[in-house]
Design an enzyme around this catalytic site. Structure first.
Site, mmCIF file in Angstrom:
data_model
loop_
_atom_site.group_PDB
_atom_site.id
_atom_site.type_symbol
_atom_site.label_atom_id
_atom_site.label_comp_id
_atom_site.label_asym_id
_atom_site.label_seq_id
_atom_site.Cartn_x
_atom_site.Cartn_y
_atom_site.Cartn_z
ATOM 1 N N ASP A 13 0.808 -1.229 0.000
ATOM 2 C CA ASP A 13 0.000 0.000 0.000
ATOM 3 C C ASP A 13 0.835 1.270 0.000
ATOM 4 O O ASP A 13 0.441 2.299 0.553
ATOM 5 C CB ASP A 13 -0.966 0.012 1.211
ATOM 6 C CG ASP A 13 -1.856 -1.207 1.211
ATOM 7 O OD1 ASP A 13 -2.205 -1.683 0.120
ATOM 8 O OD2 ASP A 13 -2.182 -1.690 2.308
ATOM 9 N N LYS A 16 1.876 1.963 -5.168
ATOM 10 C CA LYS A 16 2.430 1.356 -6.392
ATOM 11 C C LYS A 16 1.519 1.618 -7.590
ATOM 12 O O LYS A 16 1.982 1.944 -8.680
ATOM 13 C CB LYS A 16 2.608 -0.165 -6.207
ATOM 14 C CG LYS A 16 3.592 -0.529 -5.105
ATOM 15 C CD LYS A 16 3.641 -2.035 -4.867
ATOM 16 C CE LYS A 16 2.384 -2.595 -4.263
ATOM 17 N NZ LYS A 16 2.088 -2.161 -2.887
ATOM 18 N N GLY A 40 -4.529 -4.412 -3.759
ATOM 19 C CA GLY A 40 -5.533 -3.400 -4.087
ATOM 20 C C GLY A 40 -4.764 -2.171 -4.502
ATOM 21 O O GLY A 40 -4.109 -1.539 -3.677
ATOM 22 N N HIS A 41 -4.752 -1.874 -5.775
ATOM 23 C CA HIS A 41 -3.947 -0.765 -6.296
ATOM 24 C C HIS A 41 -4.882 0.354 -6.754
ATOM 25 O O HIS A 41 -5.729 0.151 -7.616
ATOM 26 C CB HIS A 41 -3.058 -1.249 -7.447
ATOM 27 C CG HIS A 41 -2.020 -2.238 -6.992
ATOM 28 N ND1 HIS A 41 -1.078 -2.779 -7.825
ATOM 29 C CD2 HIS A 41 -1.769 -2.763 -5.766
ATOM 30 C CE1 HIS A 41 -0.287 -3.604 -7.129
ATOM 31 N NE2 HIS A 41 -0.712 -3.610 -5.883
ATOM 32 N N GLN A 226 2.037 -6.122 -3.112
ATOM 33 C CA GLN A 226 2.485 -6.219 -1.713
ATOM 34 C C GLN A 226 3.776 -5.418 -1.512
ATOM 35 O O GLN A 226 3.985 -4.444 -2.213
ATOM 36 C CB GLN A 226 2.652 -7.691 -1.285
ATOM 37 C CG GLN A 226 1.332 -8.452 -1.142
ATOM 38 C CD GLN A 226 0.779 -8.969 -2.448
ATOM 39 O OE1 GLN A 226 1.472 -9.634 -3.198
ATOM 40 N NE2 GLN A 226 -0.466 -8.690 -2.739
HETATM 41 P P1 GDP Z 1 -0.730 0.183 -3.570
HETATM 42 O O1 GDP Z 1 -1.325 -1.077 -3.064
HETATM 43 O O2 GDP Z 1 0.748 0.264 -3.310
HETATM 44 O O3 GDP Z 1 -1.049 0.457 -5.009
HETATM 45 O O4 GDP Z 1 -1.374 1.371 -2.704
HETATM 46 P P2 GDP Z 1 -2.944 1.523 -2.336
HETATM 47 O O5 GDP Z 1 -3.672 1.975 -3.536
HETATM 48 O O6 GDP Z 1 -3.451 0.327 -1.641
HETATM 49 O O7 GDP Z 1 -2.863 2.648 -1.222
HETATM 50 C C1 GDP Z 1 -2.333 3.902 -1.488
HETATM 51 C C2 GDP Z 1 -3.400 4.956 -1.200
HETATM 52 O O8 GDP Z 1 -2.807 6.234 -1.146
HETATM 53 C C3 GDP Z 1 -4.460 5.064 -2.289
HETATM 54 O O9 GDP Z 1 -5.671 5.462 -1.710
HETATM 55 C C4 GDP Z 1 -3.907 6.155 -3.201
HETATM 56 O O10 GDP Z 1 -4.932 6.838 -3.922
HETATM 57 C C5 GDP Z 1 -3.295 7.062 -2.184
HETATM 58 N N1 GDP Z 1 -2.120 7.825 -2.634
HETATM 59 C C6 GDP Z 1 -1.126 7.452 -3.471
HETATM 60 N N2 GDP Z 1 -0.165 8.401 -3.533
HETATM 61 C C7 GDP Z 1 -0.578 9.386 -2.712
HETATM 62 C C8 GDP Z 1 0.008 10.643 -2.321
HETATM 63 O O11 GDP Z 1 1.091 11.030 -2.722
HETATM 64 N N3 GDP Z 1 -0.705 11.381 -1.410
HETATM 65 C C9 GDP Z 1 -1.906 10.979 -0.912
HETATM 66 N N4 GDP Z 1 -2.525 11.772 -0.040
HETATM 67 N N5 GDP Z 1 -2.470 9.822 -1.266
HETATM 68 C C10 GDP Z 1 -1.812 9.038 -2.142
HETATM 69 P P1 IMO Z 2 -0.897 -4.289 -2.180
HETATM 70 O O1 IMO Z 2 -0.445 -4.866 -3.496
HETATM 71 C C1 IMO Z 2 -1.054 -4.631 2.152
HETATM 72 C C2 IMO Z 2 -1.133 -8.691 3.824
HETATM 73 C C3 IMO Z 2 -2.409 -9.102 4.509
HETATM 74 C C4 IMO Z 2 -1.859 -10.046 5.552
HETATM 75 C C5 IMO Z 2 -0.728 -10.747 4.810
HETATM 76 C C6 IMO Z 2 -1.103 -12.103 4.227
HETATM 77 O O2 IMO Z 2 -2.198 -3.574 -2.252
HETATM 78 O O3 IMO Z 2 0.190 -3.509 -1.541
HETATM 79 P P2 IMO Z 2 -2.594 -12.823 2.157
HETATM 80 O O4 IMO Z 2 -4.054 -12.579 1.869
HETATM 81 O O5 IMO Z 2 -1.670 -12.283 1.115
HETATM 82 O O6 IMO Z 2 -2.321 -14.265 2.493
HETATM 83 O O7 IMO Z 2 -2.325 -11.998 3.527
HETATM 84 O O8 IMO Z 2 -0.359 -9.874 3.760
HETATM 85 N N1 IMO Z 2 -1.315 -8.203 2.433
HETATM 86 C C7 IMO Z 2 -1.250 -6.906 2.076
HETATM 87 N N2 IMO Z 2 -1.099 -5.798 2.837
HETATM 88 N N3 IMO Z 2 -1.139 -4.538 0.803
HETATM 89 C C8 IMO Z 2 -1.256 -5.638 0.038
HETATM 90 O O9 IMO Z 2 -1.195 -5.599 -1.299
HETATM 91 C C9 IMO Z 2 -1.359 -6.903 0.672
HETATM 92 N N4 IMO Z 2 -1.509 -8.169 0.228
HETATM 93 C C10 IMO Z 2 -1.476 -8.942 1.316
HETATM 94 O O10 IMO Z 2 -3.069 -7.984 5.084
HETATM 95 O O11 IMO Z 2 -1.286 -9.321 6.602
HETATM 96 MG MG MG Z 3 -2.865 -1.701 -1.818
#
Ligand code: GDP
Ligand code: IMO
Ligand code: MG
Length: 432
Positions: A13, A16, A40-41, A226
């Protein structure tokens, strides 16, 4: 021509999806190589939010090709939902735009059921806090050589044989070990045959396709899921996911030779978050942690769970530099730190009398380390609207500089908001 790998440096999170979307404009191909719909991207383009779990985050560009490599595990129902959702938004996903490796494994209903039953059966201190999407059990079957692959969808007899063998074991576990309802052969097979018909046109040899693209001189962007500390080998085991999340995984997870990778960009959130259980040395249990959680909107993009929050951890960042061979950093969510009068970054851990510069392999020790912090001045003003690096508050630039000096890796991107446009691109990783 170049090939760039994007990886998460922390516990996932990091942003990416946003960075992949941004860099896709310079790429021809965008490739997922591990993980499944535990990811979840999130992408925000012109204030519209998209969350992708399995489709590569380059899909919004209609002239780019998206690939799902052999290292990914696919829940076909979720993939079809994402394809359908994009079509509803006027973005049809055709086989010209998306290829799925025939060697990717399928997440089956029994994998999800077993993942959830296993978690439910564990005592609180043993729970991993998985996403419940069937990730662990699916990778177990892959390594155990009994998994069902995407390519098997094209051969009904193979499907029937593998499913018969699998259900014998899975239903035993579901019924006898967990006291759950069994899974029924006829309904699982009927679903698979339906998915087969819909997905068949997308199935192909991703490795060959990427090699052809490379030899034509096209740019390839690999999208990790991840983060480094969730890696099955190098993360805080057993509180990890079930795949290798480090950059080397882009090669085995897509069938791409390591000598063809040109750069590896680590996505580093300006603070740290973690979803699920497990060690988190810089976690904050105070008002500052709450502030980061609220201001950062830190809720899981897959499960909606509140993310745990804490200061940036330089030990984690150094681990990521080493394990991924990072050539550049994308520092995200810097805007979330605006308003903090003091900002902290861990530079080492103390474990009893020892000073550590890497995460200990022993999970009990990882849970016991004390971060040693360095403190810096924060900045009061909001920075979302800044489009020029030079215009950032001096304290924000000092913070970035300190991260660069500490990790020995330059920042090539600084993100100051969720939108595609809220980004300072200092150096395009494709132009190396
Ligand atoms: P990922 O799994 O690495 O793709 O990240 P996620 O999408 O799960 O979580 C990142 C969250 O931060 C999302 O809600 C993005 O929209 C948000 N986000 C990404 N870059 C920025 C930033 O520079 N500032 C803020 N405030 N939010 C951001
Ligand atoms: P992105 O790509 C954050 C965490 C789960 C749990 C552990 C194992 O959005 O960054 P799993 O279901 O993979 O067997 O769970 O890994 N986890 C993540 N945490 N971002 C993710 O993906 C994750 N994918 C798995 O919360 O702790
Ligand atoms: Mg994510």
């Amino acid at each position: 021509m170049s090939s760039v790998v994007i990886v998460g440096t922390q516990w996932g999170d990091e942003g990416k999806g946003k960075i992949v979307d941004l860099l896709t404009r310079s790429a021809d191909y965008v490739v997922r190589f591990q993980g499944g719909n535990n990811a979840g991207h999130t992408l925000v383009v012109n204030k519209q939010q998209y969350i992708f779990h399995i489709i590569p985050s380059g899909i919004l560009y209609e002239d780019k090709k998206c690939m799902i490599g052999n290292g990914v595990i696919i829940d076909p129902a979720i993939l079809l939902q994402e394809i359908g959702g994009l079509a509803e938004k006027g973005l049809p996903v055709t086989p010209e735009r998306l290829m799925i490796s025939e060697n990717a494994h399928l997440i089956m209903e029994y994998h999800r059921r077993l993942d959830q039953a296993q978690e439910a059966s564990l005592t609180k201190d043993k729970k991993i806090g998985t996403t419940g999407r069937g990730i662990g059990p699916c990778y177990v079957d892959k390594v155990g050589r009994v998994g069902i692959k995407v390519g098997d969808l094209l051969d009904e007899q193979i499907l029937r044989d593998k499913l018969t063998a699998a259900l014998e074991e899975k239903n035993f576990l579901l019924k006898e070990k967990f006291g759950e309802q069994p899974v029924f052969f006829d309904s699982v097979l009927a679903n698979l045959l339906d998915y087969a018909e819909k997905l068949a046109p997308f199935v192909g040899n991703v490795s060959v396709e990427l090699d052809l693209a490379r030899t034509r001189g096209e740019n390839i962007l690999f999208e990790g899921a991840q983060g480094t500390q969730l890696d099955i080998d190098h993360g805080t085991y057993p509180f990890v996911t079930s795949s290798n999340t480090v950059a080397g995984s882009a090669c085995n997870g897509a069938g791409f030779g390591p000598t063809h990778i040109d750069s590896v960009i680590g996505i580093l959130k300006a603070y740290t978050t973690r979803v699920g259980e497990g060690p988190f040395p810089t976690e904050l249990h105070d008002e500052t942690g709450e502030q980061l959680q609220r201001k950062g909107g830190e809720f899981g993009a897959t499960t909606g769970r509140k993310r745990r929050c804490g200061w940036l951890d330089g030990v984690v960042a150094s681990d990521a530099v080493r394990l991924n061979g990072l050539t550049g950093l994308a520092i995200t969510k810097l805007d979330v730190l605006s308003g903090q009068s003091r900002i902290k970054m861990a530079t080492s851990y103390k474990l009893d009398e020892l000073s550590l510069s890497a995460m200990p392999a022993n999970v009990k020790e990882a849970g016991r380390v004390e971060p040693v912090y360095e403190e810096m001045s924060g900045w009061p003003s909001e920075i979302n609207e800044i489009t020029n690096y030079e215009d950032l508050p001096v304290e924000a630039k000092d913070y970035i500089k300190r991260i660069e000096d500490f990790t020995g890796v330059e920042a090539v991107i600084v993100s100051v908001g969720p939108d595609r446009d809220e980004t300072l691109l200092l150096k395009d990783p494709f132009e190396v």
